[in-house]
Design a protein around this motif. Structure first.
Motif, PDB file in Angstrom:
ATOM      1  N   LEU A   1       0.882   3.976 -10.435  1.00  0.00           N
ATOM      2  CA  LEU A   1      -0.322   3.234 -10.070  1.00  0.00           C
ATOM      3  C   LEU A   1      -0.002   2.135  -9.054  1.00  0.00           C
ATOM      4  N   ALA A   2       1.076   1.401  -9.290  1.00  0.00           N
ATOM      5  CA  ALA A   2       1.454   0.326  -8.369  1.00  0.00           C
ATOM      6  C   ALA A   2       1.747   0.892  -6.983  1.00  0.00           C
ATOM      7  N   THR A   3       2.442   2.021  -6.937  1.00  0.00           N
ATOM      8  CA  THR A   3       2.764   2.661  -5.654  1.00  0.00           C
ATOM      9  C   THR A   3       1.495   3.127  -4.950  1.00  0.00           C
ATOM     10  N   GLU A   4       0.565   3.720  -5.707  1.00  0.00           N
ATOM     11  CA  GLU A   4      -0.717   4.165  -5.138  1.00  0.00           C
ATOM     12  C   GLU A   4      -1.493   2.999  -4.542  1.00  0.00           C
ATOM     13  N   LEU A   5      -1.294   1.798  -5.082  1.00  0.00           N
ATOM     14  CA  LEU A   5      -1.984   0.602  -4.587  1.00  0.00           C
ATOM     15  C   LEU A   5      -1.236  -0.061  -3.429  1.00  0.00           C
ATOM     16  N   GLY A   6      -0.133   0.561  -2.988  1.00  0.00           N
ATOM     17  CA  GLY A   6       0.584   0.058  -1.824  1.00  0.00           C
ATOM     18  C   GLY A   6       1.846  -0.719  -2.118  1.00  0.00           C
TER      19      GLY A   6
ATOM     20  N   GLY B   1       5.075  -3.282 -20.181  1.00  0.00           N
ATOM     21  CA  GLY B   1       4.232  -3.732 -19.086  1.00  0.00           C
ATOM     22  C   GLY B   1       4.871  -4.701 -18.131  1.00  0.00           C
ATOM     23  N   ASN B   2       6.169  -4.522 -17.868  1.00  0.00           N
ATOM     24  CA  ASN B   2       6.890  -5.384 -16.926  1.00  0.00           C
ATOM     25  C   ASN B   2       7.173  -4.594 -15.657  1.00  0.00           C
ATOM     26  N   LEU B   3       6.729  -5.124 -14.529  1.00  0.00           N
ATOM     27  CA  LEU B   3       6.879  -4.454 -13.244  1.00  0.00           C
ATOM     28  C   LEU B   3       7.401  -5.465 -12.226  1.00  0.00           C
ATOM     29  N   VAL B   4       8.336  -5.036 -11.416  1.00  0.00           N
ATOM     30  CA  VAL B   4       8.820  -5.851 -10.306  1.00  0.00           C
ATOM     31  C   VAL B   4       8.567  -5.030  -9.048  1.00  0.00           C
ATOM     32  N   ALA B   5       7.936  -5.641  -8.048  1.00  0.00           N
ATOM     33  CA  ALA B   5       7.584  -4.883  -6.845  1.00  0.00           C
ATOM     34  C   ALA B   5       7.278  -5.821  -5.683  1.00  0.00           C
ATOM     35  N   ASP B   6       7.308  -5.239  -4.499  1.00  0.00           N
ATOM     36  CA  ASP B   6       6.766  -5.899  -3.322  1.00  0.00           C
ATOM     37  C   ASP B   6       5.315  -5.444  -3.232  1.00  0.00           C
ATOM     38  N   VAL B   7       4.377  -6.375  -3.285  1.00  0.00           N
ATOM     39  CA  VAL B   7       2.964  -6.007  -3.310  1.00  0.00           C
ATOM     40  C   VAL B   7       2.292  -6.404  -2.005  1.00  0.00           C
ATOM     41  N   PRO B   8       1.311  -5.595  -1.590  1.00  0.00           N
ATOM     42  CA  PRO B   8       0.609  -5.892  -0.339  1.00  0.00           C
ATOM     43  C   PRO B   8      -0.470  -6.951  -0.537  1.00  0.00           C
ATOM     44  N   GLY B   9      -0.791  -7.672   0.516  1.00  0.00           N
ATOM     45  CA  GLY B   9      -1.920  -8.600   0.500  1.00  0.00           C
ATOM     46  C   GLY B   9      -1.765  -9.735  -0.489  1.00  0.00           C
ATOM     47  N   ARG B  10      -2.926 -10.258  -0.893  1.00  0.00           N
ATOM     48  CA  ARG B  10      -2.952 -11.370  -1.845  1.00  0.00           C
ATOM     49  C   ARG B  10      -2.572 -10.865  -3.230  1.00  0.00           C
TER      50      ARG B  10
END
Length: 174
Positions: free
Chosen positions: A26-31, A42-51
């Motif tokens: 899901l996180a990948t699908e959201l960019g 429910g712990n996720l580490v990522a580079d996220v787009p936008g705000r």
């Protein structure tokens, strides 16, 4: 893109089953990129787009659309998580007995005063900014305080992680 530690509240307890592979998807699908999860809570580490807030709300909607139940998502930068960990006001006798609850916002002074009226026995809690710090005298499995009642009194949802998990998420975030 900005690096975030993303926390989903209350998954993999009761009917709210969220496989971490699905959370990563899901996180990948959201960019999001450079996506990793840690344990099945429910712990996720990522580079996220936008705000960040926009990504958090989009992830909430995506989880609800796919699984049919809603859970709050709260995220912080690694620096914010490090500051919360460094600010932990209680002696850490056993890291798994000490928690940081990452709140969706800062509780009002009136809400904190109301929550201070709850009996806590030997357990301790304190709000510092947008985090509630907790130290259970005998572990979270045998609390004398009702942390859920305190969080409801604060009128700000949050999700707690023990200090071991917080440290691991910081390590993963680099």
């Amino acid at each position: 893109m900005n690096r975030r530690i993303v926390l989903v509240r209350a998954v993999n307890v009761g009917p709210a089953q969220l496989p971490m592979a699905d959370l990563r998807s899901l996180a990948t699908e959201l960019g999001a990129t450079d996506v990793a999860t840690y344990i099945a809570s429910g712990n996720l580490v990522a580079d996220v787009p936008g705000r960040a807030a926009d990504f958090d709300r989009a992830l909430e909607r995506a989880i609800e659309a796919r699984f049919g139940w809603f859970r709050e998502v709260t995220s912080r930068t690694p620096a914010e998580v490090r500051a919360a960990l460094d600010a932990h006001p209680f002696e850490v006798v056993e890291p798994k007995y000490s928690y940081v609850s990452f709140l969706a916002g800062e509780p009002s002074p009136e809400a904190i005063a109301e929550a201070e009226g709850y009996e806590t026995g030997d357990d301790r809690w304190a709000v510092i900014g947008t985090e509630m710090h907790i130290r259970y005298a005998n572990g979270a499995g045998r609390p004398t305080m009702k942390s859920d009642s305190i969080v409801r009194a604060l009128k700000v949802p949050g999700t707690a992680r023990n200090l071991r998990t917080v440290a691991k998420l910081l390590e993963m975030a680099g």
